[in-house]
Design a protein around this motif. Structure first.
Motif, PDB file in Angstrom:
ATOM      1  N   THR A  37       7.027  11.091   1.752  1.00 32.11           N
ATOM      2  CA  THR A  37       7.203  10.764   0.331  1.00 32.11           C
ATOM      3  C   THR A  37       8.544  10.084   0.093  1.00 32.11           C
ATOM      4  N   ALA A  38       9.593  10.598   0.728  1.00 29.71           N
ATOM      5  CA  ALA A  38      10.939  10.055   0.551  1.00 29.71           C
ATOM      6  C   ALA A  38      11.021   8.601   1.004  1.00 29.71           C
ATOM      7  N   VAL A  39      10.426   8.306   2.143  1.00 28.24           N
ATOM      8  CA  VAL A  39      10.479   6.940   2.686  1.00 28.24           C
ATOM      9  C   VAL A  39       9.764   5.960   1.758  1.00 28.24           C
ATOM     10  N   ILE A  40       8.594   6.347   1.256  1.00 30.46           N
ATOM     11  CA  ILE A  40       7.835   5.452   0.370  1.00 30.46           C
ATOM     12  C   ILE A  40       8.581   5.228  -0.951  1.00 30.46           C
ATOM     13  N   VAL A  41       9.131   6.304  -1.512  1.00 35.59           N
ATOM     14  CA  VAL A  41       9.912   6.173  -2.752  1.00 35.59           C
ATOM     15  C   VAL A  41      11.126   5.291  -2.513  1.00 35.59           C
ATOM     16  N   LYS A  42      11.754   5.469  -1.370  1.00 31.90           N
ATOM     17  CA  LYS A  42      12.930   4.672  -1.038  1.00 31.90           C
ATOM     18  C   LYS A  42      12.571   3.197  -0.869  1.00 31.90           C
ATOM     19  N   LEU A  43      11.471   2.916  -0.197  1.00 30.58           N
ATOM     20  CA  LEU A  43      11.065   1.529   0.021  1.00 30.58           C
ATOM     21  C   LEU A  43      10.680   0.856  -1.299  1.00 30.58           C
ATOM     22  N   THR A  44      10.141   1.642  -2.227  1.00 34.42           N
ATOM     23  CA  THR A  44       9.871   1.113  -3.569  1.00 34.42           C
ATOM     24  C   THR A  44      11.183   0.718  -4.236  1.00 34.42           C
ATOM     25  N   ARG A  45      12.190   1.542  -4.028  1.00 31.43           N
ATOM     26  CA  ARG A  45      13.532   1.255  -4.549  1.00 31.43           C
ATOM     27  C   ARG A  45      14.082  -0.029  -3.948  1.00 31.43           C
ATOM     28  N   VAL A  46      13.859  -0.209  -2.654  1.00 29.71           N
ATOM     29  CA  VAL A  46      14.326  -1.413  -1.966  1.00 29.71           C
ATOM     30  C   VAL A  46      13.705  -2.657  -2.592  1.00 29.71           C
ATOM     31  N   PHE A  76       0.831  -1.208   0.000  1.00 30.68           N
ATOM     32  CA  PHE A  76       0.000   0.000   0.000  1.00 30.68           C
ATOM     33  C   PHE A  76       0.866   1.259   0.000  1.00 30.68           C
ATOM     34  N   GLN A  77       1.993   1.195   0.716  1.00 32.33           N
ATOM     35  CA  GLN A  77       2.922   2.332   0.728  1.00 32.33           C
ATOM     36  C   GLN A  77       3.467   2.589  -0.670  1.00 32.33           C
ATOM     37  N   ILE A  78       3.810   1.516  -1.334  1.00 35.36           N
ATOM     38  CA  ILE A  78       4.364   1.628  -2.680  1.00 35.36           C
ATOM     39  C   ILE A  78       3.316   2.200  -3.638  1.00 35.36           C
ATOM     40  N   ALA A  79       2.072   1.683  -3.525  1.00 35.28           N
ATOM     41  CA  ALA A  79       0.993   2.132  -4.409  1.00 35.28           C
ATOM     42  C   ALA A  79       0.650   3.604  -4.188  1.00 35.28           C
ATOM     43  N   SER A  80       0.800   4.074  -2.948  1.00 30.67           N
ATOM     44  CA  SER A  80       0.409   5.450  -2.622  1.00 30.67           C
ATOM     45  C   SER A  80       1.288   6.499  -3.304  1.00 30.67           C
ATOM     46  N   VAL A  81       2.516   6.125  -3.633  1.00 28.82           N
ATOM     47  CA  VAL A  81       3.412   7.063  -4.312  1.00 28.82           C
ATOM     48  C   VAL A  81       2.994   7.243  -5.765  1.00 28.82           C
ATOM     49  N   GLY A  82       2.461   6.160  -6.336  1.00 27.65           N
ATOM     50  CA  GLY A  82       1.999   6.242  -7.720  1.00 27.65           C
ATOM     51  C   GLY A  82       3.119   6.125  -8.730  1.00 27.65           C
ATOM     52  N   ALA A  83       2.778   6.440  -9.974  1.00 26.43           N
ATOM     53  CA  ALA A  83       3.710   6.264 -11.095  1.00 26.43           C
ATOM     54  C   ALA A  83       4.898   7.210 -11.010  1.00 26.43           C
ATOM     55  N   ASN A 103       7.013  17.850  -1.805  1.00 24.80           N
ATOM     56  CA  ASN A 103       6.690  16.553  -2.389  1.00 24.80           C
ATOM     57  C   ASN A 103       7.743  16.120  -3.416  1.00 24.80           C
ATOM     58  N   ALA A 104       8.111  17.065  -4.293  1.00 27.31           N
ATOM     59  CA  ALA A 104       9.125  16.768  -5.316  1.00 27.31           C
ATOM     60  C   ALA A 104      10.480  16.484  -4.669  1.00 27.31           C
ATOM     61  N   PHE A 105      10.773  17.213  -3.599  1.00 26.16           N
ATOM     62  CA  PHE A 105      12.047  16.995  -2.928  1.00 26.16           C
ATOM     63  C   PHE A 105      12.058  15.637  -2.220  1.00 26.16           C
ATOM     64  N   GLY A 106      10.897  15.198  -1.739  1.00 20.47           N
ATOM     65  CA  GLY A 106      10.798  13.870  -1.146  1.00 20.47           C
ATOM     66  C   GLY A 106      11.116  12.786  -2.163  1.00 20.47           C
ATOM     67  N   ILE A 107      10.626  12.971  -3.394  1.00 20.98           N
ATOM     68  CA  ILE A 107      10.940  12.027  -4.478  1.00 20.98           C
ATOM     69  C   ILE A 107      12.435  12.054  -4.773  1.00 20.98           C
ATOM     70  N   GLY A 127       6.766   8.449  -8.440  1.00 19.04           N
ATOM     71  CA  GLY A 127       7.880   7.945  -7.641  1.00 19.04           C
ATOM     72  C   GLY A 127       8.502   6.710  -8.253  1.00 19.04           C
ATOM     73  N   PHE A 128       7.668   5.833  -8.827  1.00 23.46           N
ATOM     74  CA  PHE A 128       8.160   4.603  -9.452  1.00 23.46           C
ATOM     75  C   PHE A 128       9.060   4.915 -10.636  1.00 23.46           C
ATOM     76  N   ILE A 129       8.624   5.848 -11.475  1.00 19.84           N
ATOM     77  CA  ILE A 129       9.420   6.226 -12.657  1.00 19.84           C
ATOM     78  C   ILE A 129      10.767   6.803 -12.238  1.00 19.84           C
ATOM     79  N   ALA A 130      10.739   7.676 -11.214  1.00 31.08           N
ATOM     80  CA  ALA A 130      11.997   8.259 -10.706  1.00 31.08           C
ATOM     81  C   ALA A 130      12.934   7.166 -10.220  1.00 31.08           C
ATOM     82  N   ASP A 131      12.401   6.187  -9.491  1.00 33.13           N
ATOM     83  CA  ASP A 131      13.206   5.077  -8.986  1.00 33.13           C
ATOM     84  C   ASP A 131      13.841   4.285 -10.118  1.00 33.13           C
ATOM     85  N   VAL A 132      13.026   3.946 -11.124  1.00 32.18           N
ATOM     86  CA  VAL A 132      13.527   3.126 -12.236  1.00 32.18           C
ATOM     87  C   VAL A 132      14.627   3.853 -13.005  1.00 32.18           C
TER      88      VAL A 132
END
Length: 351
Positions: free
Chosen positions: A233-242, A105-112, A203-207, A114-119
């Motif tokens: 935002t930073a934690v969720i984006v980071k956990l998606t990265r993990v 749910f944390q990952i989904a809440s960031v949306g596309a 928000n952008a800085f969290g990403i 944060g995911f795109i930035a991670d990838v």
């Protein structure tokens, strides 16, 4: 004659068994690592260490390296199997438990976004690090992979997870961990000052923080120094990265199997990575009480501390010295890339 032979065998066999028992006593080495891990774990609960965000994992590998190099002759031989067990098997179990930090749910809440930035940041940082390390600096491929993945995904945890598949030498693993911890710590201090320049909103800085700073703890520290919105935002984006460590480990397993000519059905599947996702799923259900989850997370930190201490003990300074300044320069180049490319990506996708 038969009676004499049997008597001789009976005399020899017990001696052989006793020698085997003496040669392999993993519990002694595990206790050795665990005792130091407990001490270091509680030392890092002191206000001074909390203030400067010095965690037990970082301290454990430093203390382990000092003991392994300057007091190595005082470590009994029957400790060695347990130390190796701690740096390999206990490490894998700790990575599995790491999943209790993340929910789907944390990952989904960031949306596309944060995911795109991670990838983007993961792929570009990894390829850049591997290319420069192998082609420009002519470094060992294992060291380049470890350093690149540590910068790309989640610092020490990614390095250690990758080593479970790669099986690199201890001094290469330690050097990769040391460099990502060093530059990740610098990032943690530097990013809040970058925020004050005013180019990105919270928000952008969290990403930006979550997609480019190395360790989870460093992301939390940098985000909390900016704002609550940035930290969340930073934690969720980071956990998606993990989470992206899992597909990477599968790709690495296939690559190594193909390179060595291993049959597809004999590929060493990183089961701990699959179990990591399973644990994330269990954590996502919400069936486990928060206080139990908190306890598991703290226990996992302790296990990672045990593994890091063991890894430090197995590290040889002489081998690291032989690698020269190039591995540090490689980590520095990726650090600079994460700062500028991460900023550009976060700015562009949040326009």
């Amino acid at each position: 004659m038969i009676t004499l032979e049997k008597e001789e065998q009976q005399k020899v066999l017990p001696e052989t068994k006793s020698l085997q028992i003496l040669e392999f006593k993993p519990h002694t080495g595990i206790v050795f690592c665990a005792v130091f891990a407990v001490i270091l774990y509680f030392i890092c609960k002191i206000d001074f260490f909390i203030k400067y965000n010095i965690n037990s994992l970082t301290l454990a590998i430093i203390v382990g390296m000092l003991i392994g190099n300057f007091l190595n002759s005082n470590i009994p031989e029957n400790f060695k199997p347990g130390i190796t067990f701690s740096s390999k098997r206990i490490l894998r179990f700790a990575i599995i438990l790491y999943g209790f930090r993340i929910t789907f749910f944390q990952i989904a809440s960031v949306g596309a976004t944060g995911f795109i930035a991670d990838v983007i940041m993961l792929v570009t940082t990894y390829l850049l690090g591997y290319y420069i390390g192998t082609r420009v600096f002519k470094l060992d491929k294992d060291l380049c992979m470890l350093t690149a993945i540590g910068s790309s995904i989640c610092g020490a945890a990614a390095v250690l997870g990758t080593d479970s598949v790669l099986k690199a030498k201890a001094h290469k693993v330690s050097l990769a961990v040391a460099t990502v911890v060093l530059f990740g710590t610098i990032s943690m201090i530097l990013y809040p000052f970058i925020y004050k320049l005013g180019f990105l909103n919270s928000n952008a800085f969290g990403i930006y923080i979550g997609s480019s700073i190395h360790e989870v703890a460093q992301v939390v520290a940098a985000g909390s120094a900016v704002s609550k919105t940035a930290m969340d935002t930073a934690v969720i984006v980071k956990l998606t990265r993990v989470m992206m460590l899992v597909p990477y480990l599968f790709l690495l397993s296939f690559y190594l199997a193909r390179k060595s000519g291993t049959k597809m059905n004999k590929i060493q599947i990183p089961w701990f990575a699959i179990l990591f996702i399973v644990v994330c799923g269990i954590n996502s259900t919400g069936f486990i009480a928060p206080n139990i989850t908190s306890f598991i997370v703290e226990f996992d930190i302790f296990l990672l501390t045990v593994a890091m201490f063991a890894l430090g003990v197995e590290t040889n300074f002489k081998k690291i010295q032989g690698l020269g300044i190039k591995p540090i320069l490689l980590a520095f180049i990726m650090f600079i890339w994460l700062i500028f490319a991460g900023f550009a990506v976060s700015k562009f996708i949040t326009l």
